[in-house]
Every structure is written in C-alpha cells, then in structure tokens.
Design a protein around this motif. Structure first.
Motif, mmCIF file in Angstrom:
data_model
loop_
_atom_site.group_PDB
_atom_site.id
_atom_site.type_symbol
_atom_site.label_atom_id
_atom_site.label_comp_id
_atom_site.label_asym_id
_atom_site.label_seq_id
_atom_site.Cartn_x
_atom_site.Cartn_y
_atom_site.Cartn_z
ATOM 1 N N PRO A 21 45.670 32.568 30.058
ATOM 2 C CA PRO A 21 45.796 33.464 31.215
ATOM 3 C C PRO A 21 46.298 34.859 30.829
ATOM 4 C CG PRO A 21 46.747 31.315 31.699
ATOM 5 C CD PRO A 21 46.418 31.317 30.251
ATOM 6 N N HIS A 22 47.213 34.902 29.842
ATOM 7 C CA HIS A 22 47.765 36.192 29.427
ATOM 8 C C HIS A 22 46.688 37.057 28.746
ATOM 9 C CE1 HIS A 22 50.703 39.068 28.127
ATOM 10 N NE2 HIS A 22 50.364 38.896 26.856
ATOM 11 N N ILE A 23 45.916 36.416 27.882
ATOM 12 C CA ILE A 23 44.863 37.167 27.184
ATOM 13 C C ILE A 23 43.789 37.611 28.168
ATOM 14 C CG2 ILE A 23 43.067 36.983 25.424
ATOM 15 C CD1 ILE A 23 44.975 35.247 23.869
ATOM 16 N N ALA A 24 43.457 36.731 29.122
ATOM 17 C CA ALA A 24 42.445 37.090 30.133
ATOM 18 C C ALA A 24 42.905 38.317 30.916
ATOM 19 C CB ALA A 24 42.202 35.905 31.070
ATOM 20 N N ALA A 25 44.207 38.367 31.241
ATOM 21 C CA ALA A 25 44.732 39.514 32.000
ATOM 22 C C ALA A 25 44.612 40.798 31.172
ATOM 23 C CB ALA A 25 46.186 39.256 32.386
ATOM 24 N N GLN A 26 44.825 40.695 29.863
ATOM 25 C CA GLN A 26 44.705 41.896 29.012
ATOM 26 C C GLN A 26 43.248 42.382 28.950
ATOM 27 O OE1 GLN A 26 47.098 39.913 25.753
ATOM 28 N NE2 GLN A 26 47.490 42.039 25.291
ATOM 29 N N ILE A 27 42.330 41.414 28.868
ATOM 30 C CA ILE A 27 40.903 41.792 28.818
ATOM 31 C C ILE A 27 40.492 42.455 30.133
ATOM 32 C CG2 ILE A 27 38.560 40.822 28.715
ATOM 33 C CD1 ILE A 27 39.672 38.771 26.687
ATOM 34 N N LYS A 28 41.018 41.904 31.228
ATOM 35 C CA LYS A 28 40.727 42.481 32.553
ATOM 36 C C LYS A 28 41.269 43.912 32.622
ATOM 37 C CE LYS A 28 39.140 41.755 36.638
ATOM 38 N NZ LYS A 28 37.813 41.216 36.826
ATOM 39 N N GLU A 29 42.441 44.105 32.082
ATOM 40 C CA GLU A 29 43.048 45.438 32.094
ATOM 41 C C GLU A 29 42.173 46.433 31.324
ATOM 42 O OE1 GLU A 29 45.345 46.878 33.680
ATOM 43 O OE2 GLU A 29 45.628 48.703 32.490
ATOM 44 N N PHE A 30 41.650 46.019 30.176
ATOM 45 C CA PHE A 30 40.751 46.905 29.421
ATOM 46 C C PHE A 30 39.498 47.226 30.241
ATOM 47 C CE2 PHE A 30 42.857 45.489 25.336
ATOM 48 C CZ PHE A 30 43.296 46.769 24.999
ATOM 49 N N ALA A 31 38.975 46.204 30.947
ATOM 50 C CA ALA A 31 37.758 46.425 31.749
ATOM 51 C C ALA A 31 38.043 47.468 32.831
ATOM 52 C CB ALA A 31 37.303 45.114 32.375
ATOM 53 N N ARG A 32 39.194 47.363 33.473
ATOM 54 C CA ARG A 32 39.561 48.329 34.523
ATOM 55 C C ARG A 32 39.726 49.735 33.930
ATOM 56 N NH1 ARG A 32 43.305 44.205 37.015
ATOM 57 N NH2 ARG A 32 42.044 43.264 38.649
ATOM 58 N N ARG A 33 40.370 49.770 32.774
ATOM 59 C CA ARG A 33 40.565 51.070 32.106
ATOM 60 C C ARG A 33 39.227 51.739 31.836
ATOM 61 N NH1 ARG A 33 44.696 50.812 27.048
ATOM 62 N NH2 ARG A 33 46.352 49.869 28.224
ATOM 63 N N ARG A 34 38.256 50.948 31.350
ATOM 64 C CA ARG A 34 36.939 51.526 31.027
ATOM 65 C C ARG A 34 36.287 52.093 32.280
ATOM 66 N NH1 ARG A 34 36.637 46.890 27.808
ATOM 67 N NH2 ARG A 34 35.232 45.813 29.262
ATOM 68 N N THR A 35 36.456 51.364 33.412
ATOM 69 C CA THR A 35 35.854 51.844 34.661
ATOM 70 C C THR A 35 36.474 53.181 35.058
ATOM 71 O OG1 THR A 35 35.617 49.570 35.336
ATOM 72 C CG2 THR A 35 35.363 51.196 37.060
ATOM 73 N N VAL A 36 37.803 53.248 35.007
ATOM 74 C CA VAL A 36 38.493 54.480 35.396
ATOM 75 C C VAL A 36 38.097 55.608 34.442
ATOM 76 C CG1 VAL A 36 40.754 55.585 35.652
ATOM 77 C CG2 VAL A 36 40.435 53.223 36.379
ATOM 78 N N TYR A 37 38.083 55.279 33.154
ATOM 79 C CA TYR A 37 37.786 56.285 32.148
ATOM 80 C C TYR A 37 36.380 56.855 32.360
ATOM 81 C CZ TYR A 37 37.441 58.375 27.495
ATOM 82 O OH TYR A 37 37.302 59.259 26.450
ATOM 83 N N ALA A 38 35.406 55.976 32.615
ATOM 84 C CA ALA A 38 34.019 56.426 32.806
ATOM 85 C C ALA A 38 33.929 57.311 34.046
ATOM 86 C CB ALA A 38 33.094 55.213 32.936
ATOM 87 N N ALA A 39 34.645 56.920 35.111
ATOM 88 C CA ALA A 39 34.596 57.698 36.355
ATOM 89 C C ALA A 39 35.199 59.089 36.142
ATOM 90 C CB ALA A 39 35.334 56.946 37.460
ATOM 91 N N VAL A 40 36.309 59.127 35.428
ATOM 92 C CA VAL A 40 36.982 60.408 35.193
ATOM 93 C C VAL A 40 36.107 61.325 34.336
ATOM 94 C CG1 VAL A 40 38.978 61.487 34.079
ATOM 95 C CG2 VAL A 40 39.283 59.476 35.514
#
Ligand SMILES: Nc1ncnc2c1ncn2[C@@H]1O[C@H](COP(=O)(O)OP(=O)(O)OP(=O)(O)O)[C@@H](O)[C@H]1O
Length: 406
Positions: free
Chosen positions: A98-117
C-alpha cells in the motif's frame, strides 16, 4: 524534479506477483504507471484477478511473449519479456505494497500537474490569462475526477453488460423470505436480522447457511463453529443436538459415513475487531470464492476505541461490513440482538448500513415455535412483512436440530 521511479514500479509488481490479493486493496490504475510495460503488466493482473481471483507469474508467460513488439523500446535487444517478469519476482524483498502504491500514485499526480503547468506556460505566450486559467483548471480537475467516477453513460453500459450474466442472487431456502428479498440474497447487499434474546437469531443464521447453495463464510462470534455444526448434523441425522452431549454410540455410528455437502466455511471470531474479521473475509473471497458472509452477531464485534461511544463503534462496524460487501460484490448478513423492550442498541447505525432490516418476532399463540419477520426498512423493495403475529412464516423445530422450517 523527480516524476517517476522505475524501481518503485518494479518492486510493486514483483510484490503483487507474490501476494496477488493485495491488488484489491490498492487504488492504482494502469495509467498511473510511467512505463508502458508496467502499465500493461498491471492491467493484465487486474484482468486475471477479475477473472479467476488470483494469479501467478506463469499465467503471464504466453501473453508476455506476444507483447515483445510493444515493449521492445523498453528492453535491450537480447532481453526477453518472460525473463523480465521472473526478475521482478526474484529481486524484491517483501514490500509494503500500500505504501509503494501511494508513492506511485503521487508520481502520477505530479506528472499530471507538471504537464498542465507546462502547457499553460506555452499558452500564456499567446492567450489571455483567464482563458489559460480555465484550461488549467479543467485539466487538473479532469485528472482528479477520473478515479472512481463514472458518467451516467458508463454506468448504463455497465448495467447492460451485467444483464448478460445471470443475477448474482442466492436463495435462503425460506421461500417467503426469498420473496421479500426479491428472489434471495443479492451480491453487494447487506441484510440485518434482529431478535430478542433466545428468539432464534443463531438458528435462523445457520438455517440459512444450511440451505444456501453457494460457498459462504459463517463468522461465529457467540456460539462456536462446532456447536453450530452440531445443530446442522443433528438436523441431518434427525436428532436433537443435545444428544451429542451424551456421546451415545448411535450418534457416532450415524455420522461415521456421513458426508457434508454444505458449502459453509466457518471462522471462529470471538473478541475480533471488524478489521480483523474483514481481512479474513477478504481472504475467503479469494481462496474459497465465497459469495457472502454471515456475522453472528453484530454487537459482539470488538475493537471499540478509547473515548469512542459504543453506538458510534457499532455504527462503524455495520457500515464497514456493508461497504466491504458492496466493494467486493458479496452479500452480507448481520444478525443483531434487540433489548428486552424491543429496542436495538446502536440500531440506527444498523438500519443505515442495511439494504433490508428484519425484526424477528414470536407469534401470539405459536410463541414457542412460530416466528414472523417484520421488514423494518428496505432500500430496494416495497416494505411488506413476512408473516404476521397470527400467521407465522417460520417454525422452530426443537425436536431435531434445532432449525427453522416453513
Ligand atoms: N438443542 C435444542 N433443543 C431445543 N431447543 C433448543 C436447542 N438449542 C436451542 N434451543 C432453543 O431454540 C431457541 C433459539 O435459540 P438460538 O440459540 O437460535 O437463539 P438466539 O436468539 O441466537 O440466542 P442468544 O440470545 O443466546 O443469542 C431458544 O429458545 C433455545 O432455547
């Protein structure tokens, strides 16, 4: 800025190969992986879990060979997809999934924000700020609503697809009750049965369990599995369960070649908390393909926290069971005890969690053996009682068993 982590994705997939049921407890989607090869493997894992509720690396061999052309950018020329899968399994310690999955999810969110910016930055060269702001908001809110949200059209499609499958409904073997339930116990639904002390809650629970034609789990918090199964064996051999106490030879002889065809699994859970119980139920869903579970009974589920009222604790217990049933597509029966004055402690919590809530009542002139069921609340059928004070729908057989019959 770090936007992905190859090693984390590998560790997660390797861990899931070794503990496939953990996939049910993480909120990741294939698109959350940065590397397409990992997204593909994860999507295949999800498909196998939906299809056969577990997987091992061998399930991927043929499929992975066919994937070679799609993945060739990722692999060195001499590397083989099947070898890579084995590497994933071999190289991992026991990860905290669960901890690793949360980190992967965080990277996915970061990529979305980064691409939008980044996109906003380019647009700002030529477009007014208000327009770019709206685009940015749409983009970011779009990314956060994907998870767990479906459009009406998508829901409609899922309903149409489900119509092709037979209804996931299991009869209790008590015809009047099945009728009141609209056919029987439905996957994803929670049913409550409340009765006063000695009204027959456990007898009703094991009678339904005895009659069911599907694998299910009986969570025994009050009487133990052996006591309950003794009642069923007594019913099979047409004697009273009390006879087992004397241990007469004829009972032993009658059971010598007795084969039990019931699909009941038992979990003795005195003093267990709702989370401990749900962990076992989740394992039973995967290992034994159970279609539902019976909790006998609700108020005995432990785990009340310091400072937490009993009412709040019980409300959470009922809601957690109901949520579990809905999420995993199994039915849930919660037996519950009423006070002497007919009140149910923490009752509102049970009522809110249940799709149908029945009260078990004795009948005037049949009070010893006759019972009727008052349908106190229903979310998906008309409210109509099963029997009445003058017209019992169930009879307690105390000569054999005991058990209920119509
Ligand atoms: N072997 C038996 N023979 C006859 N009657 C029995 C036998 N075992 C239980 N009973 C009676 O059957 C009725 C229903 O018992 P059951 O254990 O199902 O009630 P319950 O509502 O679950 O009880 P509790 O309040 O202890 O949880 C009770 O009146 C009980 O005395």
């Amino acid at each position: 800025m770090k936007l992905h982590d190859e090693n984390l994705e590998q560790i997660l997939l390797g861990g899931l190969f070794r503990k496939s049921d953990e996939i049910l407890h993480i909120e990741l989607q294939p698109e959350d992986f940065y590397y397409p090869v990992h997204a593909d493997i994860f999507a295949k894992m999800q498909a196998l879990i939906a299809e056969k509720r577990s997987f091992i690396v061998a399930d991927f061999t043929l499929w992975a060979k066919g994937k070679r052309p799609d993945w060739e950018l990722y692999f060195a020329e001499e590397a083989e997809p099947t070898g890579y899968l084995q590497e994933l399994v071999d190289c991992t310690l026991t990860p905290d999934i669960p901890h690793i999955a949360a980190q992967i999810k965080e990277f996915a969110r970061r990529r979305t924000v980064y691409a939008a910016v980044k996109e906003a930055e380019v647009l700002l060269e030529t477009r007014p700020a208000a327009e770019v702001m709206t685009l940015l908001q749409d983009c970011l809110s779009g990314s956060s609503v994907v998870e767990g949200i479906r459009s009406a059209q998508e829901v409609c499609q899922d309903i149409v697809i489900s119509l092709d499958k037979p209804a996931d409904c299991h009869q209790t073997g008590l015809a009047y009750l099945d009728q009141a339930m609209g056919g029987g116990l439905y996957a994803g639904f929670t049913y409550g049965f409340c009765g006063a002390e000695k009204s027959g809650k456990t007898t009703l629970a094991h009678t339904i369990s005895y009659n069911l034609d599907c694998p299910h789990l009986y969570v025994a918090l009050e009487m133990g599995s052996e006591q309950i199964e003794t009642r069923n064996l007594a019913r099979d051999t047409q004697i009273n369960s009390l006879k087992f106490l004397d241990r007469p030879k004829e009972v032993k002889d009658a059971l010598a070649n007795h084969r039990v065809n019931r699909q009941t699994y038992y979990y003795d859970a005195p003093g267990q908390s709702v989370d401990e119980i749900m962990t076992r139920v989740a394992s039973a869903v995967l290992r034994y393909n159970i279609k539902g579970f019976i909790v006998d009974y609700w108020q005995l589920v432990a785990g009340q926290q310091k400072g937490e009222t009993e009412e709040r604790h019980l409300r959470e217990v009922a809601q957690k069971f109901a949520n579990f049933a809905r999420k995993h597509g199994v039915w849930c029966i919660l037996m519950a005890q009423m006070n002497k004055d007919g009140q149910l402690f923490g009752g509102n919590g049970l009522k809110k969690a249940c799709d149908q809530l029945y009260m078990i009542h004795g009948c005037g002139e049949y009070s010893e053996h006759g019972r009727w069921l008052q349908l106190d609340a229903s979310r998906y059928t008309f409210r109509g009682n099963v029997g009445s004070d003058e017209n019992p729908c169930l009879f307690l057989n105390t000569k054999q068993g005991p058990f209920f019959h119509e």
